[in-house]
Write a protein that holds these residues in place. Sequence first.
Motif, PDB file in Angstrom:
ATOM      1  N   VAL A  28       0.865  -1.188   0.000  1.00  0.00           N
ATOM      2  CA  VAL A  28       0.000   0.000   0.000  1.00  0.00           C
ATOM      3  C   VAL A  28       0.896   1.230   0.000  1.00  0.00           C
ATOM      4  O   VAL A  28       2.111   1.131   0.192  1.00  0.00           O
ATOM      5  CB  VAL A  28      -0.920   0.010   1.240  1.00  0.00           C
ATOM      6  CG1 VAL A  28      -1.776  -1.245   1.303  1.00  0.00           C
ATOM      7  CG2 VAL A  28      -0.120   0.164   2.541  1.00  0.00           C
ATOM      8  N   ARG A  44      -2.163   2.994   6.760  1.00  0.00           N
ATOM      9  CA  ARG A  44      -2.996   1.914   6.242  1.00  0.00           C
ATOM     10  C   ARG A  44      -2.329   0.559   6.471  1.00  0.00           C
ATOM     11  O   ARG A  44      -2.983  -0.415   6.846  1.00  0.00           O
ATOM     12  CB  ARG A  44      -3.272   2.111   4.746  1.00  0.00           C
ATOM     13  CG  ARG A  44      -4.295   1.126   4.178  1.00  0.00           C
ATOM     14  CD  ARG A  44      -4.502   1.326   2.671  1.00  0.00           C
ATOM     15  NE  ARG A  44      -4.715   2.719   2.380  1.00  0.00           N
ATOM     16  CZ  ARG A  44      -4.329   3.340   1.262  1.00  0.00           C
ATOM     17  NH1 ARG A  44      -3.733   2.661   0.304  1.00  0.00           N
ATOM     18  NH2 ARG A  44      -4.550   4.623   1.087  1.00  0.00           N
ATOM     19  N   THR A  80      -5.032   3.995  -3.601  1.00  0.00           N
ATOM     20  CA  THR A  80      -6.151   4.897  -3.886  1.00  0.00           C
ATOM     21  C   THR A  80      -5.888   5.550  -5.252  1.00  0.00           C
ATOM     22  O   THR A  80      -4.750   5.594  -5.724  1.00  0.00           O
ATOM     23  CB  THR A  80      -6.276   6.001  -2.818  1.00  0.00           C
ATOM     24  OG1 THR A  80      -5.038   6.697  -2.715  1.00  0.00           O
ATOM     25  CG2 THR A  80      -6.650   5.415  -1.474  1.00  0.00           C
ATOM     26  N   LYS A 122     -13.471   5.872   3.334  1.00  0.00           N
ATOM     27  CA  LYS A 122     -12.145   5.413   2.918  1.00  0.00           C
ATOM     28  C   LYS A 122     -11.566   4.438   3.938  1.00  0.00           C
ATOM     29  O   LYS A 122     -11.085   3.358   3.582  1.00  0.00           O
ATOM     30  CB  LYS A 122     -11.187   6.600   2.725  1.00  0.00           C
ATOM     31  CG  LYS A 122      -9.860   6.179   2.118  1.00  0.00           C
ATOM     32  CD  LYS A 122      -8.841   7.294   2.089  1.00  0.00           C
ATOM     33  CE  LYS A 122      -8.098   7.370   3.399  1.00  0.00           C
ATOM     34  NZ  LYS A 122      -6.894   8.195   3.361  1.00  0.00           N
ATOM     35  N   GLU A 170     -10.543   0.570   3.268  1.00  0.00           N
ATOM     36  CA  GLU A 170      -9.150   0.134   3.395  1.00  0.00           C
ATOM     37  C   GLU A 170      -9.063  -1.268   3.994  1.00  0.00           C
ATOM     38  O   GLU A 170      -8.332  -2.123   3.495  1.00  0.00           O
ATOM     39  CB  GLU A 170      -8.372   1.120   4.290  1.00  0.00           C
ATOM     40  CG  GLU A 170      -8.030   2.430   3.597  1.00  0.00           C
ATOM     41  CD  GLU A 170      -7.313   3.402   4.522  1.00  0.00           C
ATOM     42  OE1 GLU A 170      -6.443   4.124   4.026  1.00  0.00           O
ATOM     43  OE2 GLU A 170      -7.632   3.469   5.722  1.00  0.00           O
TER      44      GLU A 170
END
Lengths: 288, 288
Positions: free
Chosen positions: B39, B44, B113, B268, B272
Motif C-alpha cells: 500500500v 494503512r 487509492t 475510505k 481500506e
Amino acid sequence: MTNTKVGNATNANFPVDDDGVVYHLGVARDGLAPRVLTVGDYGRAEKLRDKLLDANTKVTTTQHRGFHIHTGTYKGVRVSIVSIGMGTPMMDFLVREGRFVGVGPMAIVRYGTCGSLRDVPVGSLAIAKDCVLIRRNPDHWHPAAAAAGDVKPYDISLPWEGDSELISKLTDAFKTEIPDRKVIVGTNATADSFYSSQGRQDSNFDDHNQDLIDQILKRYPEASTLEMESFQLYHMAARSIAVPIKAAAATIILANRIDNTFLDNDTKVKLEVEGGRACLEALIKIDL
Amino acid sequence: MTNTKVGNATNANFPVDDDGVVYHLGVARDGLAPRVLTVGDYGRAEKLRDKLLDANTKVTTTQHRGFHIHTGTYKGVRVSIVSIGMGTPMMDFLVREGRFVGVGPMAIVRYGTCGSLRDVPVGSLAIAKDCVLIRRNPDHWHPAAAAAGDVKPYDISLPWEGDSELISKLTDAFKTEIPDRKVIVGTNATADSFYSSQGRQDSNFDDHNQDLIDQILKRYPEASTLEMESFQLYHMAARSIAVPIKAAAATIILANRIDNTFLDNDTKVKLEVEGGRACLEALIKIDL
C-alpha cells in the motif's frame, strides 16, 4: 507530535480540506517557511532540526504521507526543514503543494546523497549547477515496440539550471563550513530508479543499461552525480510562473560508481550536519 | 520497534551491508514473505497488520527510508504488508530489492487509492487489468526544444498486463468481501506526478496539460483510473527474468475527475480494511 490527519477534501483537482490543508504535505497557507531545506531521509531532517534550529523555535508541523515538516528559525530567520523520501514524484509534491501554501517568493535547497561519476573520493560534496533527467522508457521492452520503431531503453533530457546566485552562496558556504572536504560543481543526473536508469547491473531483470553511464558522460561530459530528486526541483522551480522559486541542490557523495566504493556511515552522519549548516547559511543569505 | 539502522554497505552497484541487509528496504534474505500486499499509506499498512494478520504472528521488521514492512500470517500463510509511500521510484525499490531478498516465486498485490476517469461514484473499487505510464517530458518546455523538433509535453506508454490468474482471484475476492460496492476492471494510468501528468490544472505552473485526459481516453478508451505506482509493479514484474513475480493491483476510487468529487474519510477507512482483506484472500489462494 502525533500525525496530522487531513480531513475531508472537496476538490479532486487540487484536494484541500476545510482548514485549507493540502492533502499530501498536510499543512495550510504559510505552513511552510519561504526558505526551505529539503532532504530525503526522515532521520536526517530530525537531526538537522535538533542540532541546527534555534532553541525554543522548533516545531514539527506535520508527518503525513511521507512528508515531515520541521519549522523554526536559524540565526533568527524562519526556515523549514522537510524530508520527502525518495523520487521525483515526491519532489514534485513538495514544489507543487509547497508553492500552493507558500507566501511570496521562495528559496529551496535540496541536500541529499548521491553516487559519483567522477574520480573523487566518497565523502566529497557535489553541487549541481544544472540537472538532467534519465527516464526508463518501458516501450523499449514491449512486444509492440518493433512496430513503433527503434525505441531507446532510456531517455536523457536537456539540462535545467538552478538559481545561479543561490548556487554561488551554497558553494561558498560549503567551502567555509567544511574546509577539509573536496567540493565539486557539475551536472547532476537525476534518475527515475536507483537501479536501471542509474546503470546498475541486476541479473534479476533485463535492463539493457550496460552502456547507459557511457551515454550520459558522452552527452554531458560534466555529469558528476547520479541521484533521484534534484532535476524535479530545478525543472519545476523554472516553471513556477506565478511566484518565483529559487532552487539549488547539493549532495554527499555516498557511492563512487567508478571504483565501486561506498561511504562509511560515521562519516556520512558527520557530513549530514556540517552540510546541513552550510545549506541553512546559504538560505538565510539569499534575497527573496 | 525502533528503526532498523542499515550498517556500512560495500558495493555501490547493489548496496548490501555485512548482514546482507539491502540499503533501502532494510531487510536481508527472506526478510519479505513470498506473498506481499503493498500500500502507499504508512497508517494503512499498520491498520491492516493490526486488523487482519493472525494474532501472535505479527512483526514489524523494518521502518527505513520510507519502507515499512510488517510480516506475519493470514489464515496461517506467511505474508508481508509493505507501505512504500508514493511514486514509481518507490515501487521500483520494492520490486528490485524485494526480488533480491525474496526466496522463490513471489506474488505482489498493490492496494492503493486513485482518481477515476469513469462515471462511477467515489468509493467504488477498481482493478487494473493493465497499466500505462504517463510521463512528463521536460524537454517540451526547454528553450532548446524547438531545435529538437516537436516535443510533446507528456508521453503515454504502451500497456503492460498484470497476472491474469491473480487478477481473477482478486476480482472474485473483492466481489465476495465487499458485495455492496461497485467493482470495475479496466486500464490504469500511472503518472509521474499527482498534478501535471494527471491533468490537474494549477495556475502556479505552465503545465500544458489541458487536453491530457482527453488524449489518454482517446488512445485507451478503457482507461479507468489515475494513480502513481501500479504501472511500475506490472512492468517490473513482467521484466523479472530470473524468478517469476505475479502482480495485480486494485484501488479505492478516492476522487472522481469527471464530476470533481472526493471520498469522505470515514468511508475510505472502512474500504481500506475490507479491500485489504480481499487482497490477502487472493494472495493466499494463488499458486506460486
